[in-house]
Scaffold this active site. Structure first.
Site, mmCIF file in Angstrom:
data_model
loop_
_atom_site.group_PDB
_atom_site.id
_atom_site.type_symbol
_atom_site.label_atom_id
_atom_site.label_comp_id
_atom_site.label_asym_id
_atom_site.label_seq_id
_atom_site.Cartn_x
_atom_site.Cartn_y
_atom_site.Cartn_z
ATOM 1 N N ASN A 42 37.293 36.533 28.799
ATOM 2 C CA ASN A 42 38.395 35.602 28.982
ATOM 3 C C ASN A 42 37.846 34.272 29.508
ATOM 4 O O ASN A 42 36.641 34.026 29.478
ATOM 5 C CB ASN A 42 39.416 36.212 29.959
ATOM 6 C CG ASN A 42 40.847 35.821 29.644
ATOM 7 O OD1 ASN A 42 41.142 34.656 29.400
ATOM 8 N ND2 ASN A 42 41.743 36.794 29.653
ATOM 9 N N SER A 89 43.201 37.511 32.730
ATOM 10 C CA SER A 89 43.696 36.144 32.816
ATOM 11 C C SER A 89 43.686 35.700 34.279
ATOM 12 O O SER A 89 44.131 36.435 35.161
ATOM 13 C CB SER A 89 45.125 36.043 32.279
ATOM 14 O OG SER A 89 45.673 34.769 32.589
ATOM 15 N N PHE A 132 50.900 33.526 30.779
ATOM 16 C CA PHE A 132 51.578 34.520 29.930
ATOM 17 C C PHE A 132 52.999 34.075 29.579
ATOM 18 O O PHE A 132 53.945 34.871 29.589
ATOM 19 C CB PHE A 132 51.635 35.890 30.613
ATOM 20 C CG PHE A 132 50.334 36.631 30.711
ATOM 21 C CD1 PHE A 132 49.185 36.176 30.101
ATOM 22 C CD2 PHE A 132 50.265 37.811 31.446
ATOM 23 C CE1 PHE A 132 47.982 36.871 30.200
ATOM 24 C CE2 PHE A 132 49.076 38.522 31.553
ATOM 25 C CZ PHE A 132 47.938 38.046 30.940
ATOM 26 N N ASN A 167 43.542 25.852 30.946
ATOM 27 C CA ASN A 167 44.959 26.192 30.849
ATOM 28 C C ASN A 167 45.359 27.085 32.013
ATOM 29 O O ASN A 167 44.568 27.865 32.517
ATOM 30 C CB ASN A 167 45.272 26.855 29.499
ATOM 31 C CG ASN A 167 45.182 28.363 29.555
ATOM 32 O OD1 ASN A 167 46.118 29.048 29.977
ATOM 33 N ND2 ASN A 167 44.038 28.899 29.143
ATOM 34 N N LYS A 174 40.124 43.653 27.865
ATOM 35 C CA LYS A 174 39.566 42.297 27.926
ATOM 36 C C LYS A 174 39.224 41.950 29.365
ATOM 37 O O LYS A 174 40.070 42.038 30.260
ATOM 38 C CB LYS A 174 40.563 41.281 27.374
ATOM 39 C CG LYS A 174 39.972 39.875 27.231
ATOM 40 C CD LYS A 174 40.861 38.988 26.386
ATOM 41 C CE LYS A 174 40.198 37.642 26.120
ATOM 42 N NZ LYS A 174 41.007 36.799 25.210
ATOM 43 N N ASN A 187 45.545 33.361 35.409
ATOM 44 C CA ASN A 187 46.764 32.588 35.604
ATOM 45 C C ASN A 187 47.985 33.409 35.988
ATOM 46 O O ASN A 187 49.092 32.887 36.058
ATOM 47 C CB ASN A 187 47.060 31.776 34.336
ATOM 48 C CG ASN A 187 45.916 30.831 34.012
ATOM 49 O OD1 ASN A 187 45.365 30.205 34.897
ATOM 50 N ND2 ASN A 187 45.543 30.761 32.739
ATOM 51 N N THR A 188 47.801 34.712 36.204
ATOM 52 C CA THR A 188 48.844 35.573 36.758
ATOM 53 C C THR A 188 48.316 36.101 38.084
ATOM 54 O O THR A 188 47.241 36.709 38.125
ATOM 55 C CB THR A 188 49.175 36.733 35.807
ATOM 56 O OG1 THR A 188 49.739 36.200 34.598
ATOM 57 C CG2 THR A 188 50.171 37.691 36.443
#
Length: 358
Positions: free
Chosen positions: A261, A190, A122, A118, A232, A192-193
């Site tokens: 993560n 994450s 966020f 994915n 995390k 993805n940021t």
């Protein structure tokens, strides 16, 4: 992510449900859960909670199986997941302002490896909507005399916020979620940021956790409670990086760590359809990397520092391996996509049996 089914039917229905785009299936499922929670229709996915209490960070976890953040980003379905028998549920990641996330498509199944990629980024409705949903949840009032399920609230930064101002976003979220959380998770892992994972580096992490720890003292006095703080982290860290993070967690008196993560590594899925899609890889391929980081954290942090293990749990044996590596409790997410809600009770029962034998 079709969960809204009796466990006995899940295996039959999954091939049909996997015909939907993964994110569309996810949205349909959450809509169904939101509509049916706290109604008689919730019996379709309800299961008795396994009682296996464990005390961590001053909290009593009713059992050792939790839901990982990312599935219910807007905290719409807390009561539905409580009904599935989780001992604790973590919702979010929430950011101060609503944001759409990354362009679609941004979620991909790799069923040959029980995996998911994915790059959602966020996507969420923002802090105000998130808190409104949290406050609607009834799970603390419906325990039947048992200890209520615990609720973790996971916070992050907006994509548009420059990384040098990231602390501002985390503090704004912490102010909002603090009175409603059993624990708060600082998500710095994450993929993805843009640049988010740079917050795991020595100086950046030190500055962030120092600011968060200071604000926690103010909030504890204001609200008359001391909510534990968890951090995390990613699986894509070497042993030296893990050691630095462990020392920083202890220096700033964080209450626990969540490992891990999703991963950027693709070795375990090379050659499969979608394997080269950008984003974080979860599910079975992240299992060993997660367990490695957990073991390194346990060695660095000592026996009493709380560790929540997550990454690649698709069976009771996988959960046992997390505990053996050094985790105190575990979380599942991608396993629900491939196994369905029966995984919650199966895993909780297995961990209870192991504890009874010890």
């Amino acid at each position: 992510m079709p969960l809204l089914l009796p466990s006995s039917l899940y295996g039959l229905a999954r091939p049909f449900l996997f015909g939907f785009d993964p994110e569309h299936a996810h949205e349909i499922t959450l809509d169904g859960l939101a509509r049916t929670q706290n109604t008689p229709l919730a019996c379709a996915y309800s299961a008795p909670r396994v009682d296996d209490p464990v005390t961590l960070a001053g909290l009593t976890f009713p059992n050792r199986v939790g839901l990982a953040a990312g599935l219910d980003k807007n905290a719409r379905c807390i009561d539905a997941f409580a009904a599935m028998g989780f001992g604790f549920v973590e919702v979010g990641t929430v950011t101060p302002k609503a944001q759409p996330g990354n362009p679609k498509p941004r979620m991909f199944r790799l069923p040959q490896r029980d995996a998911l990629i994915n790059r959602l980024g966020f996507n969420n409705e923002g802090l105000d909507a998130f808190l409104a949903n949290v406050q609607k949840a009834r799970f603390r009032k419906s325990g039947g005399g048992k200890s209520p399920m615990l609720l973790g609230l996971n916070i992050g930064k907006n994509a548009a916020t420059p990384i040098e101002r990231a602390v501002d976003d985390y503090l704004a979220c912490l102010d909002g979620v603090y009175p409603h959380a059993d624990y708060v998770t600082i998500n710095i892992s994450s993929p993805n940021t843009a640049n988010l994972r740079t917050l795991q580096s020595d100086e950046a992490l030190d500055a962030l956790l120092g600011a968060v720890a200071e604000r926690r003292e103010t909030l504890a006095t204001r609200h008359g409670k001391r909510s534990p703080l968890f951090v995390k982290i990613a699986p894509d860290l070497d042993e030296a990086q893990v050691a630095v993070i462990a020392a920083t967690l202890q220096r700033h008196r964080m209450d626990g760590v969540i490992a891990t993560n999703t991963t950027l590594a693709r070795d375990a899925v090379a050659g499969l359809p979608h394997a080269e899609e950008a984003g974080g890889l979860s599910g079975a391929p992240v299992r060993e990397a997660s367990n490695r980081v957990i073991a390194q954290l346990r060695a660095a942090l000592g026996k009493d520092f709380p560790i929540i293990g997550v990454g690649g749990i698709l069976s009771a044996a996988d959960a046992r391996a997390k505990i053996a590596a050094g985790a105190d409790v575990v979380q599942i997410y991608t396993g629900l996509i491939y196994r369905g809600p029966a995984l919650v009770r199966e895993t909780a029962q297995a961990l209870l049996r192991d504890r009874s034998k010890a």
